[in-house]
Design a protein around this motif. Structure first.
Motif, PDB file in Angstrom:
ATOM      1  N   ALA A 183       0.846  -1.189   0.000  1.00 54.17           N
ATOM      2  CA  ALA A 183       0.000   0.000   0.000  1.00 54.17           C
ATOM      3  C   ALA A 183       0.877   1.232   0.000  1.00 54.17           C
ATOM      4  N   ALA A 184       0.476   2.202  -0.783  1.00 54.74           N
ATOM      5  CA  ALA A 184       1.214   3.464  -0.821  1.00 54.74           C
ATOM      6  C   ALA A 184       0.923   4.253   0.446  1.00 54.74           C
ATOM      7  N   LEU A 185       1.982   4.756   1.079  1.00 53.01           N
ATOM      8  CA  LEU A 185       1.862   5.645   2.235  1.00 53.01           C
ATOM      9  C   LEU A 185       2.144   7.071   1.767  1.00 53.01           C
ATOM     10  N   CYS A 186       2.017   8.012   2.644  1.00 51.66           N
ATOM     11  CA  CYS A 186       2.355   9.394   2.271  1.00 51.66           C
ATOM     12  C   CYS A 186       3.832   9.501   1.876  1.00 51.66           C
ATOM     13  N   HIS A 187       4.637   8.663   2.493  1.00 49.22           N
ATOM     14  CA  HIS A 187       6.063   8.620   2.170  1.00 49.22           C
ATOM     15  C   HIS A 187       6.476   7.162   2.043  1.00 49.22           C
ATOM     16  N   GLY A 188       6.572   6.654   0.830  1.00 45.35           N
ATOM     17  CA  GLY A 188       7.020   5.293   0.604  1.00 45.35           C
ATOM     18  C   GLY A 188       5.885   4.288   0.544  1.00 45.35           C
ATOM     19  N   PHE A 189       6.241   3.013   0.833  1.00 47.07           N
ATOM     20  CA  PHE A 189       5.294   1.909   0.719  1.00 47.07           C
ATOM     21  C   PHE A 189       5.314   1.079   1.995  1.00 47.07           C
ATOM     22  N   LEU A 190       4.180   0.460   2.279  1.00 42.80           N
ATOM     23  CA  LEU A 190       4.008  -0.259   3.532  1.00 42.80           C
ATOM     24  C   LEU A 190       5.030  -1.383   3.695  1.00 42.80           C
ATOM     25  N   LEU A 191       5.194  -2.234   2.675  1.00 42.91           N
ATOM     26  CA  LEU A 191       6.046  -3.400   2.849  1.00 42.91           C
ATOM     27  C   LEU A 191       7.491  -3.031   3.129  1.00 42.91           C
ATOM     28  N   ASP A 192       7.918  -1.859   2.680  1.00 40.47           N
ATOM     29  CA  ASP A 192       9.279  -1.405   2.987  1.00 40.47           C
ATOM     30  C   ASP A 192       9.454  -1.098   4.474  1.00 40.47           C
ATOM     31  N   GLN A 193       8.348  -0.919   5.185  1.00 37.86           N
ATOM     32  CA  GLN A 193       8.429  -0.606   6.612  1.00 37.86           C
ATOM     33  C   GLN A 193       8.536  -1.855   7.486  1.00 37.86           C
ATOM     34  N   LEU A 194       8.299  -3.026   6.893  1.00 38.61           N
ATOM     35  CA  LEU A 194       8.388  -4.273   7.646  1.00 38.61           C
ATOM     36  C   LEU A 194       9.828  -4.765   7.608  1.00 38.61           C
ATOM     37  N   ASP A 195      10.361  -5.175   8.758  1.00 43.04           N
ATOM     38  CA  ASP A 195      11.803  -5.423   8.869  1.00 43.04           C
ATOM     39  C   ASP A 195      12.170  -6.897   8.975  1.00 43.04           C
ATOM     40  N   GLY A 196      11.258  -7.797   8.592  1.00 40.55           N
ATOM     41  CA  GLY A 196      11.586  -9.211   8.646  1.00 40.55           C
ATOM     42  C   GLY A 196      11.434  -9.826  10.018  1.00 40.55           C
ATOM     43  N   GLN A 197      10.784  -9.103  10.937  1.00 38.22           N
ATOM     44  CA  GLN A 197      10.482  -9.617  12.268  1.00 38.22           C
ATOM     45  C   GLN A 197       8.965  -9.554  12.470  1.00 38.22           C
ATOM     46  N   PHE A 198       8.481 -10.111  13.572  1.00 34.64           N
ATOM     47  CA  PHE A 198       7.061  -9.970  13.879  1.00 34.64           C
ATOM     48  C   PHE A 198       6.741  -8.485  14.101  1.00 34.64           C
ATOM     49  N   THR A 199       5.657  -8.039  13.503  1.00 38.29           N
ATOM     50  CA  THR A 199       5.266  -6.637  13.566  1.00 38.29           C
ATOM     51  C   THR A 199       3.778  -6.541  13.869  1.00 38.29           C
ATOM     52  N   LEU A 200       3.407  -5.581  14.710  1.00 33.56           N
ATOM     53  CA  LEU A 200       2.003  -5.275  14.960  1.00 33.56           C
ATOM     54  C   LEU A 200       1.667  -3.992  14.218  1.00 33.56           C
ATOM     55  N   LEU A 201       0.766  -4.106  13.259  1.00 31.51           N
ATOM     56  CA  LEU A 201       0.321  -2.968  12.466  1.00 31.51           C
ATOM     57  C   LEU A 201      -0.913  -2.383  13.131  1.00 31.51           C
ATOM     58  N   ALA A 202      -0.804  -1.144  13.621  1.00 32.28           N
ATOM     59  CA  ALA A 202      -1.896  -0.490  14.342  1.00 32.28           C
ATOM     60  C   ALA A 202      -2.502   0.588  13.458  1.00 32.28           C
ATOM     61  N   LEU A 203      -3.779   0.444  13.153  1.00 40.06           N
ATOM     62  CA  LEU A 203      -4.476   1.355  12.248  1.00 40.06           C
ATOM     63  C   LEU A 203      -5.688   1.964  12.942  1.00 40.06           C
ATOM     64  N   GLY A 204      -5.607   3.236  13.252  1.00 38.05           N
ATOM     65  CA  GLY A 204      -6.736   3.924  13.873  1.00 38.05           C
ATOM     66  C   GLY A 204      -6.975   3.551  15.307  1.00 38.05           C
TER      67      GLY A 204
END
Length: 529
Positions: free
Chosen positions: A443-464
């Protein structure tokens, strides 16, 4: 012209292991330095897992071989540090066209929506992929990553013990022995390890042959996938045309079953066939020629004690649909984080059973789609041929018939709906494309893309919504763009997503307590619920 497959890129060098008084122990040994083995070794190296990579060769693959790499593979390549290099070198394409005889039946767009970093597909010769992965591996070695590649090291029959695997390795200097906690066989369709263990495949070998001809030419064909049924230059058969980098074009020509392979591979005969396709005014040169038979088969299981199989060593599909190399790299993506967690003591060995469960499911999906494609492309009865041709005629003017046209359902990642690592969906009204088990849609973010923000570890994505404190995983709270809303929220005002290291979704909720997240994390690491 000197092609990269003529060069020794990782030549044999004697290693101190060969002079040790006792077999040296290695936590993980990967056999096969093709795309799958290299991808797995890089993933493990990035996780700081000591890894030995062995190959009986010292060069990259001969000829272009696999050429179509899907968006999911490019997303994995981004995490491995090579995605941008592959996209820059590769030929990007989204559009495909289907022909019946000399008429265009219809065209299709594989990525009609925006908001994705990577294209639907790139075309790139396999040897360039391997070279790029080798360069990345060497860069990791230069930075101190614990990974060692040894060329011209042939593994003989592995011997399993309760807590390790013993290996004897043949080199130009003779034999030596090592032990390893885990052995990963990525040594291709003719896997030496699989054969030495007496393990086979189940599935089908289809009675047909296809000629691959890689040709260099300067042509005005657009950067698209063109597929012909019953073309005038190959009547009663099929053909495929793809563009690759460096002015190389891939041509696949169906030949039929009862042929003399050596005769058909004769360069003069191939030139005649290619000239019939391209016309008399298009000069070309042959770069590589091969003949293959469709095979849709897999091993019964991909884990056998401390030995695991990945890529073509575990499963084989027909080339139409680009499912071979793409599924193999997804095998490595699935296995890397799990193996690292087990080696580090962060997860029980039981987690590795989920590799077998999930990737057998993926193999079965690929085999099913590949089998259907093969049966449509090469009908084996008069009735089947009449049905196939009727579908093609209808598809030219009626959109309802087009989904029935199967010139190779192109590679898509598997959604692991039934894996034991999933937590039951607590956001049932959320988008189906981001349900538990699915790969995260970009997904496109205001700056970059979502998958680029994931670092290869378990991640909790918090939306709203806010994430609970002290949950032991990375928390990512991006801005809610239109792509995020469409692909992760739908009609929900808020959501929490637990994302695995391989970017597959393990759980989702409208909101969740720290205990609920901890339970989902434990389940996703292979602990019994």
């Amino acid at each position: 012209m000197t092609f990269p497959f003529n060069q020794d890129l990782y030549p044999y060098q004697r290693h101190p292991d060969q002079d040790a008084a006792r077999p040296v122990h290695h936590p993980v040994t990967v056999v096969g330095a093709g795309p799958v083995g290299l991808a797995l070794a890089i993933d493990l190296a990035q996780r700081n897992i000591p890894t030995l990579l062995l190959d009986d060769n010292s060069r990259v693959s001969t000829g272009s071989r696999a050429i179509c790499f899907a968006k999911r593979t490019l997303e994995i390549a981004d995490r491995l540090g090579v995605g941008e290099a592959l996209v820059e070198k590769g030929v990007q394409w989204n559009l495909g066209k289907v022909f019946f005889g000399d008429r265009k039946v219809y065209e299709f767009n594989l990525q009609p929506e925006d908001g994705h970093k990577n294209p639907a597909f790139i075309n790139l010769q396999q040897y360039y992929l391997e070279i790029t992965l080798l360069e990345r591996l060497r860069a990791l070695q230069a930075d101190g990553a614990p990974v060692n590649l040894r060329g011209e090291n042939q593994v003989s029959t592995p011997i399993q013990h309760a807590d390790h695997v013993a290996l004897t390795i043949e080199t130009p200097d003779g034999f030596y022995s090592i032990t390893t906690d885990w052995l990963i066989a990525c040594d291709g369709a003719n896997s030496h390890i699989r054969n030495r263990m007496g393990l086979g495949f189940k599935g089908r070998v289809f009675e047909d042959n296809f000629l691959i001809a890689d040709v260099t030419m300067q042509a005005d064909f657009p950067t698209e996938r063109w597929f012909w049924f019953d073309p005038p230059f190959n009547p009663g058969q099929s053909a495929l045309l793809h563009k690759q980098p460096d002015g190389v074009w891939r041509i696949d020509l169906q030949l039929g079953w009862d042929i003399d392979r050596e005769v058909e591979k004769d360069p003069d005969r191939v030139r005649v066939r290619v000239a019939q396709m391209l016309g008399p005014d298009v000069p070309f040169e042959l770069e590589w020629v091969s003949i293959y038979t469709f095979q849709c088969r897999r091993m019964d299981a991909f884990r056998h004690g401390r030995i695991l199989f990945a890529g073509d060593a575990a499963h084989q599909v027909s080339p139409f649909g680009a499912r071979g190399a793409n599924s193999g790299i997804q095998d490595a993506d699935n296995l890397g984080w799990k193996l690292a967690a087990v080696v580090n003591g962060a997860a029980p060995e039981a987690l590795l059973y989920s590799y077998d469960t999930e990737r057998v499911q993926a193999a079965d999906e690929n085999i099913l789609n590949s089998t259907r494609s093969t049966e449509f492309i090469t009908p084996k009865s008069e009735v089947s041929c009449v049905f196939r041709d009727a579908v093609l005629v209808l598809a030219e003017h009626h959109s309802f018939a087009r989904p029935f046209v199967n010139s190779g359902r192109l590679s898509l990642p598997t959604t692991y709906d039934d894996t034991p690592l999933n937590t039951p969906d607590a956001l049932p009204d959320g988008p189906t494309q981001s349900r538990p088990g699915a790969p995260c849609p970009d997904a496109a973010l205001c700056h970059g893309f979502l998958l680029d923000q994931l670092d290869g570890q378990f991640t909790l994505l918090a939306l709203g919504t806010n994430a609970p404190d002290n949950i032991g995983v990375t928390i990512l709270s991006p801005e809610i763009t239109k792509d995020i809303r469409k692909r992760y929220l739908g009609n929900a005002p808020s959501a929490l997503y637990l994302i695995r290291p391989d970017q597959h979704i393990a759980a989702r909720w409208p909101c969740a307590t720290a205990n609920e997240i901890a339970q989902a994390l434990s389940r996703a690491k292979g602990h019994a619920p």
